[in-house]
Design a protein around this motif. Structure first.
Motif, PDB file in Angstrom:
ATOM      1  N   LEU A 233       6.176  54.882  69.815  1.00 32.17           N
ATOM      2  CA  LEU A 233       5.908  54.913  71.241  1.00 32.17           C
ATOM      3  C   LEU A 233       6.446  56.167  71.914  1.00 32.17           C
ATOM      4  CD1 LEU A 233       6.682  51.268  72.421  1.00 32.17           C
ATOM      5  CD2 LEU A 233       4.481  52.359  72.208  1.00 32.17           C
ATOM      6  N   PHE A 234       7.420  56.793  71.313  1.00 27.42           N
ATOM      7  CA  PHE A 234       8.071  57.903  71.992  1.00 27.42           C
ATOM      8  C   PHE A 234       7.757  59.261  71.371  1.00 27.42           C
ATOM      9  CE2 PHE A 234      10.523  54.048  72.744  1.00 27.42           C
ATOM     10  CZ  PHE A 234      10.391  53.968  74.123  1.00 27.42           C
ATOM     11  N   LEU A 235       6.835  59.296  70.426  1.00 24.14           N
ATOM     12  CA  LEU A 235       6.358  60.547  69.852  1.00 24.14           C
ATOM     13  C   LEU A 235       4.956  60.821  70.380  1.00 24.14           C
ATOM     14  CD1 LEU A 235       7.392  60.039  66.110  1.00 24.14           C
ATOM     15  CD2 LEU A 235       8.593  61.356  67.855  1.00 24.14           C
ATOM     16  N   HIS A 236       4.626  62.096  70.527  1.00 21.56           N
ATOM     17  CA  HIS A 236       3.305  62.472  71.016  1.00 21.56           C
ATOM     18  C   HIS A 236       2.763  63.606  70.165  1.00 21.56           C
ATOM     19  CE1 HIS A 236       4.743  60.147  74.421  1.00 21.56           C
ATOM     20  NE2 HIS A 236       3.475  60.026  74.776  1.00 21.56           N
ATOM     21  N   ALA A 237       1.442  63.701  70.108  1.00 27.13           N
ATOM     22  CA  ALA A 237       0.787  64.705  69.268  1.00 27.13           C
ATOM     23  C   ALA A 237       1.023  66.122  69.790  1.00 27.13           C
ATOM     24  CB  ALA A 237      -0.706  64.417  69.182  1.00 27.13           C
ATOM     25  N   ASP A 238       1.047  66.277  71.107  1.00 25.96           N
ATOM     26  CA  ASP A 238       1.247  67.599  71.704  1.00 25.96           C
ATOM     27  C   ASP A 238       1.668  67.436  73.159  1.00 25.96           C
ATOM     28  OD1 ASP A 238      -1.138  66.948  73.059  1.00 25.96           O
ATOM     29  OD2 ASP A 238      -2.365  68.116  71.682  1.00 25.96           O
ATOM     30  N   TRP A 239       1.884  68.558  73.831  1.00 25.76           N
ATOM     31  CA  TRP A 239       2.337  68.521  75.221  1.00 25.76           C
ATOM     32  C   TRP A 239       1.294  67.904  76.143  1.00 25.76           C
ATOM     33  CZ3 TRP A 239       7.125  68.851  76.689  1.00 25.76           C
ATOM     34  CH2 TRP A 239       8.025  69.509  75.879  1.00 25.76           C
ATOM     35  N   ALA A 240       0.016  68.148  75.887  1.00 28.42           N
ATOM     36  CA  ALA A 240      -1.041  67.586  76.731  1.00 28.42           C
ATOM     37  C   ALA A 240      -1.030  66.059  76.645  1.00 28.42           C
ATOM     38  CB  ALA A 240      -2.397  68.138  76.320  1.00 28.42           C
ATOM     39  N   HIS A 241      -0.823  65.533  75.449  1.00 29.70           N
ATOM     40  CA  HIS A 241      -0.742  64.082  75.242  1.00 29.70           C
ATOM     41  C   HIS A 241       0.435  63.510  76.030  1.00 29.70           C
ATOM     42  CE1 HIS A 241      -0.231  60.614  72.118  1.00 29.70           C
ATOM     43  NE2 HIS A 241      -0.940  60.215  73.152  1.00 29.70           N
ATOM     44  N   LEU A 242       1.576  64.150  75.931  1.00 31.39           N
ATOM     45  CA  LEU A 242       2.765  63.705  76.652  1.00 31.39           C
ATOM     46  C   LEU A 242       2.562  63.784  78.162  1.00 31.39           C
ATOM     47  CD1 LEU A 242       5.769  62.864  76.812  1.00 31.39           C
ATOM     48  CD2 LEU A 242       6.345  65.293  76.629  1.00 31.39           C
ATOM     49  N   LEU A 243       2.045  64.915  78.662  1.00 29.27           N
ATOM     50  CA  LEU A 243       1.853  65.088  80.100  1.00 29.27           C
ATOM     51  C   LEU A 243       0.820  64.113  80.658  1.00 29.27           C
ATOM     52  CD1 LEU A 243       2.054  68.969  80.429  1.00 29.27           C
ATOM     53  CD2 LEU A 243       3.746  67.270  81.142  1.00 29.27           C
ATOM     54  N   GLY A 244      -0.240  63.869  79.905  1.00 32.06           N
ATOM     55  CA  GLY A 244      -1.245  62.897  80.345  1.00 32.06           C
ATOM     56  C   GLY A 244      -0.640  61.515  80.492  1.00 32.06           C
ATOM     57  N   ASN A 245       0.143  61.090  79.502  1.00 28.68           N
ATOM     58  CA  ASN A 245       0.797  59.788  79.585  1.00 28.68           C
ATOM     59  C   ASN A 245       1.781  59.733  80.745  1.00 28.68           C
ATOM     60  OD1 ASN A 245      -0.492  58.369  77.537  1.00 28.68           O
ATOM     61  ND2 ASN A 245       0.915  59.086  75.973  1.00 28.68           N
ATOM     62  N   LEU A 246       2.500  60.822  80.997  1.00 25.32           N
ATOM     63  CA  LEU A 246       3.457  60.842  82.099  1.00 25.32           C
ATOM     64  C   LEU A 246       2.773  60.747  83.458  1.00 25.32           C
ATOM     65  CD1 LEU A 246       6.063  63.473  80.833  1.00 25.32           C
ATOM     66  CD2 LEU A 246       6.361  60.990  81.044  1.00 25.32           C
TER      67      LEU A 246
END
Length: 156
Positions: free
Chosen positions: A1-14
């Motif tokens: 749940l706390f790993l993301h493929a890239d920064w775009a994935h993380l920013l989109g979820n945020l």
């Protein structure tokens, strides 16, 4: 749940976490929201693991958990409106649209992409759909407890 493929994935979820998580936390409380996030994300990722047909692929990311928040938001605020920016030629127009319409379109796209999604890269579309359904069910199941919590806060 706390790993993301890239920064775009993380920013989109945020961004989605900010839009839907803050109002949901105000009514659900932090502990119930955390339970929803963890349980919804685990259920969504587990469902995706069962759906994918190759055992060597990993399922990472909080998209299923964030989708659970979106489902809970819709169940908790069915008449809410969201601000949307529409590009109209050279101008941008800000409009308010029913959240149920926008989220309904988003949920439909998740289900459609779950079936044709392999053409769009390694996105766990099924995690989005399962997380959304889990979140809506969780919020509907928790409605009485949420109402009691809100009454206690107001002193009734």
């Amino acid at each position: 749940l706390f790993l993301h493929a890239d920064w775009a994935h993380l920013l989109g979820n945020l961004v989605f976490l900010l839009i839907f998580g803050l109002p949901a936390e105000r009514v659900m409380g932090p502990l119930r929201l955390l339970a929803l996030f963890l349980a919804g994300g685990a259920a969504a990722n587990l469902a995706t693991v069962l759906v994918i047909d190759t055992p060597d692929r990993l399922v990472i990311g909080a998209s299923g958990a964030v989708s659970a928040l979106i489902g809970a938001y819709l169940a908790l605020f069915p008449r809410a409106h969201l601000g949307v920016v529409l590009p109209l030629g050279l101008f941008l127009e800000f409009v308010r649209a029913p959240a149920s319409l926008l989220i309904g379109i988003w949920a439909l796209l998740q289900v459609v992409f779950a079936y044709i999604g392999t053409a769009f890269g390694a996105v766990a579309w099924s995690a989005h759909a399962v997380g959304f359904a889990f979140g809506a069910a969780f919020a509907l199941f928790s409605r009485r407890a949420i109402a009691r919590r809100l009454r206690r806060q107001k002193g009734y």
